[in-house]
Design a protein around this motif. Structure first.
Motif, mmCIF file in Angstrom:
data_model
loop_
_atom_site.group_PDB
_atom_site.id
_atom_site.type_symbol
_atom_site.label_atom_id
_atom_site.label_comp_id
_atom_site.label_asym_id
_atom_site.label_seq_id
_atom_site.Cartn_x
_atom_site.Cartn_y
_atom_site.Cartn_z
ATOM 1 N N VAL A 159 -15.582 -33.681 -0.314
ATOM 2 C CA VAL A 159 -14.556 -34.526 -0.922
ATOM 3 C C VAL A 159 -14.847 -34.626 -2.413
ATOM 4 O O VAL A 159 -15.929 -35.066 -2.814
ATOM 5 N N GLU A 160 -13.908 -34.191 -3.227
ATOM 6 C CA GLU A 160 -14.075 -34.238 -4.678
ATOM 7 C C GLU A 160 -13.603 -35.596 -5.204
ATOM 8 O O GLU A 160 -12.438 -35.969 -5.016
ATOM 9 N N LEU A 161 -14.514 -36.309 -5.850
ATOM 10 C CA LEU A 161 -14.200 -37.631 -6.385
ATOM 11 C C LEU A 161 -14.450 -37.676 -7.885
ATOM 12 O O LEU A 161 -15.330 -36.982 -8.394
ATOM 13 N N THR A 162 -13.684 -38.493 -8.572
ATOM 14 C CA THR A 162 -13.988 -38.768 -9.973
ATOM 15 C C THR A 162 -15.212 -39.672 -10.025
ATOM 16 O O THR A 162 -15.642 -40.235 -9.011
ATOM 17 N N ALA A 163 -15.793 -39.842 -11.216
ATOM 18 C CA ALA A 163 -16.977 -40.685 -11.364
ATOM 19 C C ALA A 163 -16.705 -42.116 -10.909
ATOM 20 O O ALA A 163 -17.521 -42.726 -10.207
ATOM 21 N N GLN A 164 -15.542 -42.659 -11.261
ATOM 22 C CA GLN A 164 -15.234 -44.035 -10.901
ATOM 23 C C GLN A 164 -14.940 -44.165 -9.406
ATOM 24 O O GLN A 164 -15.308 -45.168 -8.790
ATOM 25 N N GLU A 165 -14.294 -43.180 -8.822
ATOM 26 C CA GLU A 165 -14.061 -43.205 -7.381
ATOM 27 C C GLU A 165 -15.382 -43.163 -6.624
ATOM 28 O O GLU A 165 -15.564 -43.880 -5.626
ATOM 29 N N TYR A 166 -16.300 -42.333 -7.106
ATOM 30 C CA TYR A 166 -17.615 -42.258 -6.456
ATOM 31 C C TYR A 166 -18.338 -43.600 -6.531
ATOM 32 O O TYR A 166 -18.908 -44.075 -5.544
ATOM 33 N N LYS A 167 -18.337 -44.226 -7.701
ATOM 34 C CA LYS A 167 -19.019 -45.506 -7.873
ATOM 35 C C LYS A 167 -18.460 -46.558 -6.921
ATOM 36 O O LYS A 167 -19.206 -47.344 -6.330
ATOM 37 N N LEU A 168 -17.162 -46.577 -6.782
ATOM 38 C CA LEU A 168 -16.524 -47.544 -5.877
ATOM 39 C C LEU A 168 -16.916 -47.269 -4.426
ATOM 40 O O LEU A 168 -17.280 -48.191 -3.677
ATOM 41 N N LEU A 169 -16.853 -46.001 -4.020
ATOM 42 C CA LEU A 169 -17.211 -45.648 -2.653
ATOM 43 C C LEU A 169 -18.679 -45.966 -2.378
ATOM 44 O O LEU A 169 -19.011 -46.507 -1.309
ATOM 45 N N GLU A 170 -19.545 -45.647 -3.302
ATOM 46 C CA GLU A 170 -20.970 -45.923 -3.130
ATOM 47 C C GLU A 170 -21.206 -47.409 -2.885
ATOM 48 O O GLU A 170 -21.942 -47.797 -1.968
ATOM 49 N N TYR A 171 -20.561 -48.249 -3.690
ATOM 50 C CA TYR A 171 -20.766 -49.687 -3.537
ATOM 51 C C TYR A 171 -20.252 -50.167 -2.182
ATOM 52 O O TYR A 171 -20.913 -50.944 -1.482
ATOM 53 N N LEU A 172 -19.069 -49.718 -1.784
ATOM 54 C CA LEU A 172 -18.510 -50.129 -0.501
ATOM 55 C C LEU A 172 -19.375 -49.661 0.667
ATOM 56 O O LEU A 172 -19.597 -50.416 1.630
ATOM 57 N N MET A 173 -19.882 -48.427 0.603
ATOM 58 C CA MET A 173 -20.690 -47.913 1.702
ATOM 59 C C MET A 173 -22.054 -48.597 1.769
ATOM 60 O O MET A 173 -22.601 -48.799 2.856
ATOM 61 N N LEU A 174 -22.625 -48.942 0.626
ATOM 62 C CA LEU A 174 -23.889 -49.673 0.622
ATOM 63 C C LEU A 174 -23.722 -51.087 1.183
ATOM 64 O O LEU A 174 -24.696 -51.717 1.598
ATOM 65 N N HIS A 175 -22.480 -51.563 1.179
ATOM 66 C CA HIS A 175 -22.191 -52.901 1.710
ATOM 67 C C HIS A 175 -21.223 -52.803 2.883
ATOM 68 O O HIS A 175 -20.362 -53.657 3.068
ATOM 69 N N THR A 176 -21.367 -51.752 3.682
ATOM 70 C CA THR A 176 -20.445 -51.534 4.793
ATOM 71 C C THR A 176 -20.424 -52.726 5.736
ATOM 72 O O THR A 176 -21.454 -53.356 6.006
ATOM 73 N N GLY A 177 -19.231 -53.067 6.212
ATOM 74 C CA GLY A 177 -19.067 -54.205 7.099
ATOM 75 C C GLY A 177 -18.901 -55.528 6.384
ATOM 76 O O GLY A 177 -18.520 -56.528 6.998
ATOM 77 N N GLU A 178 -19.169 -55.554 5.068
ATOM 78 C CA GLU A 178 -19.047 -56.789 4.299
ATOM 79 C C GLU A 178 -17.684 -56.843 3.612
ATOM 80 O O GLU A 178 -17.146 -55.812 3.210
ATOM 81 N N VAL A 179 -17.162 -58.040 3.449
ATOM 82 C CA VAL A 179 -15.942 -58.223 2.675
ATOM 83 C C VAL A 179 -16.332 -58.316 1.203
ATOM 84 O O VAL A 179 -17.117 -59.184 0.819
ATOM 85 N N VAL A 180 -15.813 -57.403 0.405
ATOM 86 C CA VAL A 180 -16.143 -57.347 -1.028
ATOM 87 C C VAL A 180 -14.870 -57.624 -1.816
ATOM 88 O O VAL A 180 -13.888 -56.891 -1.695
ATOM 89 N N SER A 181 -14.883 -58.660 -2.613
ATOM 90 C CA SER A 181 -13.686 -59.026 -3.369
ATOM 91 C C SER A 181 -13.427 -58.040 -4.505
ATOM 92 O O SER A 181 -14.334 -57.334 -4.961
ATOM 93 N N LYS A 182 -12.190 -58.026 -4.950
ATOM 94 C CA LYS A 182 -11.811 -57.184 -6.080
ATOM 95 C C LYS A 182 -12.611 -57.567 -7.326
ATOM 96 O O LYS A 182 -13.061 -56.703 -8.085
ATOM 97 N N THR A 183 -12.814 -58.868 -7.516
ATOM 98 C CA THR A 183 -13.585 -59.335 -8.672
ATOM 99 C C THR A 183 -15.024 -58.858 -8.596
ATOM 100 O O THR A 183 -15.593 -58.401 -9.593
ATOM 101 N N THR A 184 -15.627 -58.944 -7.413
ATOM 102 C CA THR A 184 -17.008 -58.483 -7.241
ATOM 103 C C THR A 184 -17.128 -56.998 -7.547
ATOM 104 O O THR A 184 -18.064 -56.557 -8.235
ATOM 105 N N LEU A 185 -16.194 -56.207 -7.038
ATOM 106 C CA LEU A 185 -16.218 -54.771 -7.319
ATOM 107 C C LEU A 185 -16.126 -54.509 -8.814
ATOM 108 O O LEU A 185 -16.875 -53.694 -9.363
ATOM 109 N N THR A 186 -15.214 -55.187 -9.473
ATOM 110 C CA THR A 186 -15.041 -54.983 -10.907
ATOM 111 C C THR A 186 -16.301 -55.370 -11.667
ATOM 112 O O THR A 186 -16.743 -54.660 -12.574
ATOM 113 N N GLU A 187 -16.911 -56.487 -11.292
ATOM 114 C CA GLU A 187 -18.111 -56.966 -11.989
ATOM 115 C C GLU A 187 -19.293 -56.028 -11.802
ATOM 116 O O GLU A 187 -20.126 -55.882 -12.697
#
Length: 225
Positions: free
Chosen positions: A148-176
């Protein structure tokens, strides 16, 4: 991932910041212990790099005060060559690892990645959630065996979500955690990146890896394996 650098040597601070940004990290920096302590207290970081020989407030004291306040992000301390007492004092104050100056940037990067994995409870450099595999070292992603080819920002977002799998992550938290202090927190860029990730990871809409919880945020639904 969002990192904090507290280093009073201007050239080194600039080099570290630009080098880590080139690796896809969001980076804030401070030139003295007082400012660094404030940033680490007021903003959500995933890791801090702290020089011990700081003006105004020593690095040891910065780490000690963070830990006293319950701030638990990993801390990597930088020490002068030959000062083994600094290493011991820094670790006893609550730091997680140390690096002796001068050092190679590649070693710093490897230690950062190891600390971030440890903080997320991931022992290996490869993170698997269902059929989605993310290699933290090479930053390669596969879904159901296909790259799967991702841009740098797409990768960063996916990495954070996968490291916190199963957790609810707010839009603000992701941005911060993905951007530095100057980013517009009201931007809809996170929504755009989530939509792109869904299409790239799950083009047939079968896996449904990212769930939207209205008014709460997002959750990566595939279990870590």
């Amino acid at each position: 991932m969002r990192l904090l650098i507290i280093e009073d040597e201007t050239e080194l601070r600039t080099q570290l910041r630009s080098g880590l940004q080139a690796q896809g990290y969001a980076v804030d920096a401070a030139a003295d212990g007082q400012e660094g302590h404030y940033l680490g207290t007021e903003y959500p970081f995933d890791l801090a790099i702290v020089d011990l020989g700081l003006p105004i407030l020593p690095g040891i004291e910065v780490v000690r005060r963070w830990r006293a306040r319950g701030i638990a992000f990993p801390v990597l301390i930088l020490t002068a060559q030959g000062r083994w007492q600094d290493k011991v004092e820094g670790l006893n104050a609550g730091a997680d690892d140390y690096l002796v100056k001068p050092f190679q940037f590649e070693e710093l990067l490897a230690r950062i990645k190891a600390l971030l994995r440890r903080a997320a409870g991931v022992a290996q450099s490869s993170l698997r959630c269902g059929p989605v595999v993310l290699d933290l070292a090479s930053q390669r992603v596969e879904s159901e065996g296909r790259p799967v080819e991702l841009t740098a920002q797409e990768y960063k977002l996916l990495e954070y979500l996968m490291l916190h799998t199963g957790e609810v992550v707010s839009k603000t938290t992701l941005t911060e955690h993905l951007y530095d202090q100057d980013f517009d927190l009201d931007s809809n860029v996170i929504e755009v990146f989530v939509a792109r990730l869904r299409k790239k990871l799950d083009p047939d809409n079968r896996l449904k890896p990212i769930e939207t919880l209205r008014g709460r945020g997002y959750r990566f639904t595939l279990a870590r394996g």
